[in-house]
Design a protein around this motif. Structure first.
Motif, short mmCIF file in Angstrom:
data_model
loop_
_atom_site.label_atom_id
_atom_site.label_comp_id
_atom_site.label_asym_id
_atom_site.label_seq_id
_atom_site.Cartn_x
_atom_site.Cartn_y
_atom_site.Cartn_z
N GLY A 388 29.56 -83.24 75.91
CA GLY A 388 30.34 -82.06 75.59
C GLY A 388 29.54 -81.02 74.82
N PHE A 389 29.58 -79.78 75.33
CA PHE A 389 29.12 -78.61 74.58
C PHE A 389 30.36 -77.76 74.38
CE2 PHE A 389 27.98 -74.07 75.12
CZ PHE A 389 27.32 -73.87 73.92
N SER A 390 30.76 -77.50 73.13
CA SER A 390 32.11 -77.01 72.89
C SER A 390 32.16 -75.83 71.92
CB SER A 390 32.97 -78.16 72.34
OG SER A 390 32.87 -79.30 73.15
N PRO A 391 31.75 -74.65 72.36
CA PRO A 391 31.87 -73.49 71.49
C PRO A 391 33.32 -72.99 71.41
CG PRO A 391 31.05 -72.82 73.63
CD PRO A 391 31.15 -74.32 73.66
N VAL A 392 33.61 -72.32 70.33
CA VAL A 392 34.94 -71.74 70.11
C VAL A 392 34.89 -70.26 70.45
CG1 VAL A 392 36.72 -71.26 68.37
CG2 VAL A 392 35.49 -73.44 68.35
N ALA A 393 35.98 -69.75 70.99
CA ALA A 393 36.08 -68.33 71.31
C ALA A 393 37.46 -67.84 70.90
CB ALA A 393 35.89 -68.10 72.82
N PRO A 394 37.56 -66.58 70.47
CA PRO A 394 38.91 -66.02 70.30
C PRO A 394 39.59 -65.91 71.66
CG PRO A 394 37.25 -64.30 70.10
CD PRO A 394 36.51 -65.61 70.18
N VAL A 395 40.90 -65.85 71.68
CA VAL A 395 41.61 -65.67 72.94
C VAL A 395 41.43 -64.20 73.33
CG1 VAL A 395 43.77 -65.97 74.19
CG2 VAL A 395 43.24 -67.46 72.28
N GLN A 403 31.14 -66.00 77.48
CA GLN A 403 30.80 -67.42 77.28
C GLN A 403 30.65 -68.14 78.61
OE1 GLN A 403 32.98 -69.90 74.67
NE2 GLN A 403 32.43 -68.77 72.81
N TYR A 404 31.55 -67.85 79.54
CA TYR A 404 31.47 -68.52 80.84
C TYR A 404 30.17 -68.15 81.55
CZ TYR A 404 31.93 -68.86 85.89
OH TYR A 404 31.68 -69.10 87.21
N ARG A 405 29.85 -66.87 81.62
CA ARG A 405 28.65 -66.44 82.32
C ARG A 405 27.39 -67.00 81.65
NH1 ARG A 405 29.66 -65.63 87.45
NH2 ARG A 405 30.98 -63.83 87.92
N LEU A 406 27.38 -67.04 80.33
CA LEU A 406 26.23 -67.59 79.61
C LEU A 406 26.07 -69.07 79.94
CD1 LEU A 406 24.02 -67.35 77.37
CD2 LEU A 406 25.81 -68.02 75.74
N ALA A 407 27.15 -69.84 79.85
CA ALA A 407 27.08 -71.27 80.11
C ALA A 407 26.74 -71.55 81.56
CB ALA A 407 28.40 -71.94 79.74
N GLU A 408 27.35 -70.80 82.47
CA GLU A 408 27.08 -71.00 83.89
C GLU A 408 25.61 -70.75 84.20
OE1 GLU A 408 28.84 -69.32 88.10
OE2 GLU A 408 28.12 -67.90 86.59
N ALA A 409 25.06 -69.66 83.68
CA ALA A 409 23.67 -69.32 83.98
C ALA A 409 22.71 -70.39 83.46
CB ALA A 409 23.33 -67.95 83.36
N ILE A 410 22.95 -70.87 82.24
CA ILE A 410 22.05 -71.88 81.67
C ILE A 410 22.21 -73.21 82.40
CG2 ILE A 410 21.56 -73.22 79.58
CD1 ILE A 410 22.26 -70.71 77.97
N CYS A 411 23.44 -73.60 82.70
CA CYS A 411 23.65 -74.84 83.45
C CYS A 411 22.97 -74.76 84.82
CB CYS A 411 25.14 -75.12 83.63
SG CYS A 411 26.01 -75.65 82.13
N LYS A 461 23.15 -67.16 69.02
CA LYS A 461 22.65 -65.78 68.95
C LYS A 461 23.78 -64.78 69.16
CE LYS A 461 17.96 -66.87 70.58
NZ LYS A 461 17.00 -66.73 71.70
N ARG A 462 24.81 -65.19 69.89
CA ARG A 462 25.95 -64.31 70.15
C ARG A 462 27.12 -64.59 69.20
NH1 ARG A 462 26.01 -63.39 76.70
NH2 ARG A 462 23.83 -63.89 77.10
N GLY A 463 26.89 -65.46 68.23
CA GLY A 463 27.92 -65.74 67.24
C GLY A 463 28.92 -66.78 67.64
N TYR A 464 28.58 -67.61 68.64
CA TYR A 464 29.50 -68.65 69.10
C TYR A 464 29.07 -69.99 68.52
CZ TYR A 464 30.35 -65.10 72.74
OH TYR A 464 30.63 -63.94 73.42
#
Length: 519
Positions: A388-395, A403-411, A461-464
């Motif tokens: 699990g990699f589990s960052p928090v985000a405001p709604v 967050q999705y695009r960042l995680a998708e690109a790195i994965c 770096k993006r505060g997540y």
């Protein structure tokens, strides 16, 4: 006997301590063979498994045995790592943060001490699982619901102390914690909140008591061992109506998240709802080789076929309504009108998805019924494992998309599918990214390490920040909370040194080391 001993502990010293512990618990409840120790390792390990290997395991029963074992460990300066059921898979399982630590297995302590039907709470010991409490409530005819994570075999207390989340209106599980009993490193037993007043009738109805509220410092920490906890339960509502809304495009996570926010904050959608990615939907019931037999992420054409085969979208929002039928009818009108503004949105009820495995188990979770269906994701590839990699985000839509695009690109860059979901609270979302890899593939295991390392750094770096983390990344995650010259960690270390001067309690948990060192 294990050759993995904690730093500074001699074989003779360790043997002497184990003899003393056997005298407390009985020889059948102390395990020190290589086979026993391996059984308590991280079964999803992607690095050298000995890095998080225990030196032995002891399973005390009752408060007296627990405090005596801690006293022996303290006298011999042997570090201990407490587990409730040891089901913390994807975050390290039952393994300790540092090799050579003695595992304190508390699963024998599995009594449901109280269920109060009128005031809607239960009091449980560490070994009580979600399945156990659920079955007890059903067998006794209770009208109370539990809140459960996806795999119901885990311990209620352990998951709560990790600040885990579920899917009912009581989904922020620690929010419903009320009162705990804690054993400190010096053997002191502390009851928190109202229970600190002898004979108080409201021990598990008002969580704060008088003075500082300290319960929170025992979550995700190594300041003490919790041996009893109160958990408030949800009374069965007069009606329950689960639903699914699917969305066709990846970028829909932005408008969908913005539409969810007012619905959640006004309690029109009352539960901890989830926005699931396509790959998470597919992995639960499909084999990826049907859509992509090569290495690397499933291409767009394969993903479109998965959507057609499963009748789902790129994003899939599961939520539920609770209450009287007229209230649910009124709220459904608001929800349908809101999500209809997203092009291609499709709406499904329980009646529409009768034979849908994923809808079925999510329907169970949102009414507090534990199950194990989500572990189907491990069949996504041979010998599958996940972490699990589990960052928090405001709604917030822009944040969710970023967050999705960042995680998708790195994965994808590391050769993995993006597999994740957003668990939606009232103002914040847990973005649970669950990369699936093969335990038998050394190359994949190595790429997982570099991928998660990059995910943590780039998110920071993006505060997540992550809300919890795997053993192997606890120090790195703790380092991302470094504002004010690491003021938060320095405070944690001051508390650690005050409560556990010998440093025996779970060294390295959440990056907290009594001496500031990581090894």
């Amino acid at each position: 006997m294990s050759a993995l001993l904690a730093q500074g502990v001699s074989p003779a010293q360790f043997a002497q301590a184990l003899d003393a512990m056997r005298a407390v618990v009985g020889p059948q409840w102390l395990f020190a063979s290589e086979e026993d120790i391996a059984a308590y390792s991280d079964h999803f390990a992607f690095e050298d498994v000995t890095a998080n290997m225990a030196s032995a395991i002891v399973a005390p029963l009752g408060l007296d045995q627990i405090t005596r074992i801690i006293g022996i460990a303290r006298d011999h300066r042997i570090p201990v790592w407490a587990i409730s059921t040891g089901r913390n898979l994807a975050y390290g399982g039952s393994a300790p943060r540092k090799h050579g630590t003695l595992t304190l297995d508390l699963k024998r302590n599995n009594r449901i001490l109280e269920v109060n039907e009128e005031l809607a709470y239960a009091v449980v010991e560490p070994g009580v699982s979600f399945f156990q409490l659920y079955r007890h409530l059903r067998e006794t005819g209770s009208k109370l619901w539990i809140d459960t994570p996806s795999p119901g075999w885990g311990g209620i207390m352990g998951n709560m102390l990790e600040r885990g989340v579920g899917y009912t209106p009581y989904g922020d599980r620690f929010m419903w914690q009320c009162g705990m009993q804690v054993v400190l490193a010096d053997g002191t037993v502390v009851d928190t909140g109202m229970a600190a007043q002898e004979g108080a009738p409201g021990n598990h109805t008002y969580r704060y008591g008088g003075g500082p509220w300290i319960d929170g410092i025992f979550t995700q920490s190594n300041f003490g061992i919790v041996t009893k906890v109160g958990i408030q339960l949800m009374p069965e509502p007069p009606g329950y109506r689960p639903f699914l809304v699917t969305f066709a495009e990846d970028d829909d996570i932005e408008p969908v998240s913005d539409l969810i926010r007012p619905l959640k904050m006004t309690h029109i959608i009352p539960n901890a709802a989830v926005t699931c990615s396509l790959n998470l939907e597919a992995a639960t019931s499909l084999d990826r080789t049907k859509y992509h037999s090569d290495s690397g992420p499933v291409p767009e054409a394969g993903r479109r076929r998965m959507m057609e085969d499963l009748g789902v979208g790129k994003w899939n929002f599961y939520a539920a309504l609770y209450g009287p039928e007229p209230v649910m009818d009124a709220h459904w009108e608001v929800i349908r009108d809101s999500f209809s503004s997203v092009k291609g949105a499709r709406f499904f009820t329980e009646e529409d998805r009768k034979n849908d495995v994923v809808f079925g188990y999510r329907t169970q979770l949102m009414r507090g019924e534990p199950n194990m269906t989500e572990f189907g994701i491990l069949n996504w590839m041979p010998n599958g494992a996940h972490l699990g990699f589990s960052p928090v985000a405001p709604v917030d839509g822009k944040t969710a998309l970023d967050q999705y695009r960042l995680a998708e690109a790195i994965c994808n860059r590391h050769g993995f599918d993006y597999t994740g979901m957003f668990i939606v609270g009232f103002r914040a979302m847990h973005h649970i990214v669950e990369p699936i890899f093969s335990r038998s593939d050394e190359d994949q295991r190595g790429r997982v390490v570099s991928m998660v390392t990059e995910l943590i750094d780039e998110a920071a770096k993006r505060g997540y920040g992550e809300y919890r983390g795997h053993l192997s990344f606890m120090d790195q995650i703790a380092g991302t909370y470094g504002w004010g010259d690491d003021a938060l960690m320095k405070l944690s270390q001051r508390i650690k040194r005050a409560l556990d001067p010998s440093g025996i309690m779970a060294p390295g948990k959440s990056g907290i080391w009594s001496d500031g060192a990581s090894s």
